[in-house]
Design a protein around this motif. Structure first.
Motif, mmCIF file in Angstrom:
data_model
loop_
_atom_site.group_PDB
_atom_site.id
_atom_site.type_symbol
_atom_site.label_atom_id
_atom_site.label_comp_id
_atom_site.label_asym_id
_atom_site.label_seq_id
_atom_site.Cartn_x
_atom_site.Cartn_y
_atom_site.Cartn_z
ATOM 1 N N ALA A 1 6.111 9.639 1.358
ATOM 2 C CA ALA A 1 5.123 8.589 1.080
ATOM 3 C C ALA A 1 5.105 7.596 2.224
ATOM 4 C CB ALA A 1 5.474 7.872 -0.211
ATOM 5 N N GLN A 2 3.875 7.160 2.539
ATOM 6 C CA GLN A 2 3.734 6.150 3.592
ATOM 7 C C GLN A 2 3.564 4.791 2.910
ATOM 8 O OE1 GLN A 2 1.299 7.192 7.095
ATOM 9 N NE2 GLN A 2 0.277 5.243 6.695
ATOM 10 N N GLU B 1 0.800 5.452 0.050
ATOM 11 C CA GLU B 1 0.009 6.679 0.191
ATOM 12 C C GLU B 1 0.935 7.896 0.187
ATOM 13 O OE1 GLU B 1 -3.478 5.666 3.260
ATOM 14 O OE2 GLU B 1 -1.557 4.697 3.677
ATOM 15 N N LYS C 1 0.862 -1.189 0.000
ATOM 16 C CA LYS C 1 0.000 0.000 0.000
ATOM 17 C C LYS C 1 0.891 1.229 0.000
ATOM 18 C CE LYS C 1 -3.948 1.910 2.508
ATOM 19 N NZ LYS C 1 -4.585 1.908 3.834
#
Lengths: 259, 389
Positions: free
Chosen positions: A155-156, A147, A145
């Motif tokens: 960005a995560q 984000e 994932k």
């Protein structure tokens, strides 16, 4: 955002691998974009679709025939591509491949780089990490994932770790590699397919990257290629459930040594 | 002479095949068991395919379709052969070429909604007394004012339960023979239109085949497709494309799928200590299938290429229809044989594919009719139909 995606041309995962004279026979097999790289392409396309702009550039090291693979990436929706196409790159291992890709990225403008966590041909899982090290960029691997922060400066990234999730935040630019589960890649559309030929593919050779072919020899020597050993036949445990369970525990403990 | 695929063709066929394998093939067994495709699934595959531009690819871009050439259309039809009829209809559309004859006003009402997938059309020509002899129809359109009144009935109308309008052939001038037949666009909700029985068939489960009846339906001039009396000519033209795409090309695709299943099985199945593919009698079945499929495919591509050259391919299409349909019949039969008991058993798709294959030698003109056409043309035109110079 300007995103670069590293893609590799690999044999179709359904190919029956044959070995002849110590080498994998590549004649007559069909080639695809490495599936993990497809997740990376898809993620890049989705990021820019969500942001409503930007550019996705494919970066591929491979022989002439890799053009076909690049074209598929363009049909999926990437805007343009750089093909690192020089016989001098051809015999490279992960060290050389990373060196060439890093040299190419030095010439390119990008906000960050996406790649598959590994190519499904040799399963080295080294190239993207090496490129990041050579360029002194942060890297996050096997991401399921991704984000972006609102300011697009970080960005995560979520990763799977032994039945749990590990969340890492990285500054950008960085190199982020895709794991299965990141997304569901699209099919190339009719419009994408018909438009792919009009999208530019630039060929770069060693000289374009300021690389001396003499410095591009592999560090890895392949001594032999063997197919994996044939799977031994299964074992059927006789007797009623109680007897079979007892025997199974004994085998797991004494033979398989897993409990 | 160039036999290779262009980059676009290769990508298109791979992409369509990929879509079929991942999105459509998993639904096949369910359709077979239930007897129909769930409406929600039909909607889902339609929407996915439409978003990719895979719906109505055969339709020119000016009408909102994919604008593929005849050859590209035929090659996608060959891929469609890798799944079952009802899934092809819902995912890729069945927009018959005869609808391109629509006037501007007719386009708005019938063709364009069809290309969009908002409406669905069936061809309604066959009657109990008029199969291959399609000029023997009894359905009658009698002139009334500036329009007509339609009476009669049709049967074996594929997808008729789902379709909401029909291209119907009817006699407009009983004294003019085959020149007295016209085509009409008839809406299912017209007063006097009724749908009869769903006629259950041996295979192609999921695609309805119905009787339809016309009881004094009022038709306006806008219902007439093409010119009055031109119906037979339009029927032959449109059936030519159906024979090539929906029969010939899909038969080649189905044969290829069957051969793939056979080959995998022959390599895996062991008897007497070795893979059955090592036995020469099995090898013969595999070799014959490969030879016949390639022969059918290149005959098919040649016919499609003729159409792209602006010719009607009328001499080629019957050859394709016979050879592709009969190849499929033989390959399906061999597939059952290679699979042995498992080919007969419903646990595997072979018996279903075998049943689905049988109709190819029958519908859209039997092998016998098409052989007659081929022979007649050869006797008339000679070497032009079988020699290269």
């Amino acid at each position: 955002m300007n995103l670069v995606v590293l893609i590799k041309r690999v044999p179709d995962t359904e190919t029956r691998i044959q070995i002849k004279e110590g080498k994998v026979v590549t004649d007559g097999i069909s080639w695809i974009i490495s599936p993990y790289d497809e997740y990376a392409v898809e993620e890049a396309l989705r990021i820019n679709e969500k942001l409503g702009g930007g550019k996705v550039t494919l970066l591929c090291l491979g022989p002439n025939d890799a053009k076909e693979t690049i074209r598929k990436g363009l049909a999926l929706g990437a805007d343009d591509a750089v093909h690192l196409n020089d016989p001098a790159f051809g015999n490279g291992d992960a060290t050389v491949t990373a060196k060439v890709l890093a040299a190419a990225l030095k010439k390119m403008q990008y906000d960050f780089v996406l790649a598959g966590k590994q190519a499904v041909d040799e399963d080295n899982a080294q190239v993207a990490v090496r490129v990041a090290e050579l360029l002194d960029l942060p890297h996050v691997n096997s991401v399921i994932k991704l984000e972006l922060a609102a300011d697009k400066q970080s960005a995560q990234c979520t990763r799977e770790v032994d039945g749990d999730r590990d969340v890492a935040t990285t500054t950008l630019p960085a190199i982020i590699t895709a794991q299965q589960g990141l997304n569901e890649p699209r099919y190339p559309s009719l419009k994408g397919i018909m438009g792919a030929k009009k999208k530019p593919i630039v060929d770069w050779k060693a000289a374009d990257l300021g690389l001396d072919p003499a410095t591009l020899s592999a560090k890895l020597e392949t001594v032999r290629v063997d197919p994996p050993p044939a799977r031994p036949p299964g074992k059927k445990l006789a007797g009623d459930a109680a007897t079979a369970a007892k025997e199974l525990v004994r085998l797991l403990r004494e033979e398989a040594k897993v409990i | 002479m160039e036999f290779g695929l262009s980059e676009e063709q290769k990508l298109l066929l791979e992409s369509v095949r990929d879509f079929i394998v991942k999105e459509l093939q998993p639904l096949e067994e369910q359709v077979e068991t239930k007897g129909y495709l769930e409406p929600a699934q039909a909607k889902a595959i339609f929407e996915k395919s439409k978003a990719l531009g895979f719906y109505a690819m055969n339709v020119p871009e000016e009408f909102g379709g994919g604008g593929l050439s005849a050859l590209d259309t035929i090659m996608t039809e060959e891929q469609f052969g890798h799944t079952s009829d009802i899934l092809i209809r819902r995912a890729f559309g069945n927009v018959y070429e005869v609808l391109f004859k629509c006037t501007a006003a007719q386009c708005q009402r019938w063709l364009l909604p069809c290309v969009q997938g908002a409406r669905t059309c069936s061809i309604a020509i066959t009657e109990p007394g008029a199969g291959s002899d399609d000029a023997a129809i009894k359905t009658r359109a009698v002139k009334a004012g500036d329009g007509w009144r339609l009476s009669g009935g049709k049967h074996f109308i594929s997808d008729g339960l789902y379709s909401d309008f029909f291209v119907v052939s009817a006699v407009t001038d009983p004294n003019a023979g085959s020149r007295g037949i016209s085509l009409f666009l008839v809406d299912k909700d017209s007063p006097g239109f009724t749908v009869g029985r769903n006629q259950l068939m041996m295979g192609q489960v999921g695609t309805s085949c119905v009787e339809i009846f016309f009881d004094d339906i009022q038709l306006s001039p806008e219902n007439l497709l093409g010119q009055e009396g031109q119906g037979r000519k339009l029927v032959l033209e449109t059936l030519g494309r159906v024979r090539l795409g929906q029969v010939g090309a899909r038969a080649v695709g189905k044969s290829a799928k069957l051969l793939e299943l056979m080959t995998n099985y022959a390599n895996e199945r062991k008897q007497f200590g070795q893979a059955i593919g090592q036995f020469q009698l099995i090898q013969q079945m595999i070799a014959d299938s490969a030879i016949e499929i390639n022969a059918a495919r290149y005959l098919l591509y040649r016919a499609a290429w003729e159409i792209d050259q602006g010719r009607d391919a009328r001499e080629w299409i019957p050859m394709v229809k016979v050879h592709a349909a009969e190849t499929l019949g033989r390959v399906a039969d061999r597939a059952v044989q290679v699979f042995g008991g498992m080919g007969w058993c419903k646990d595997l798709p072979i018996e279903r594919l075998y049943r689905d294959a049988r109709i190819y030698r029958i519908y859209d003109g039997t092998s016998e009719i098409h052989r007659t056409v081929v022979a007649r043309e050869v006797l008339k035109k000679g070497a032009a139909l079988f020699d290269v110079i």
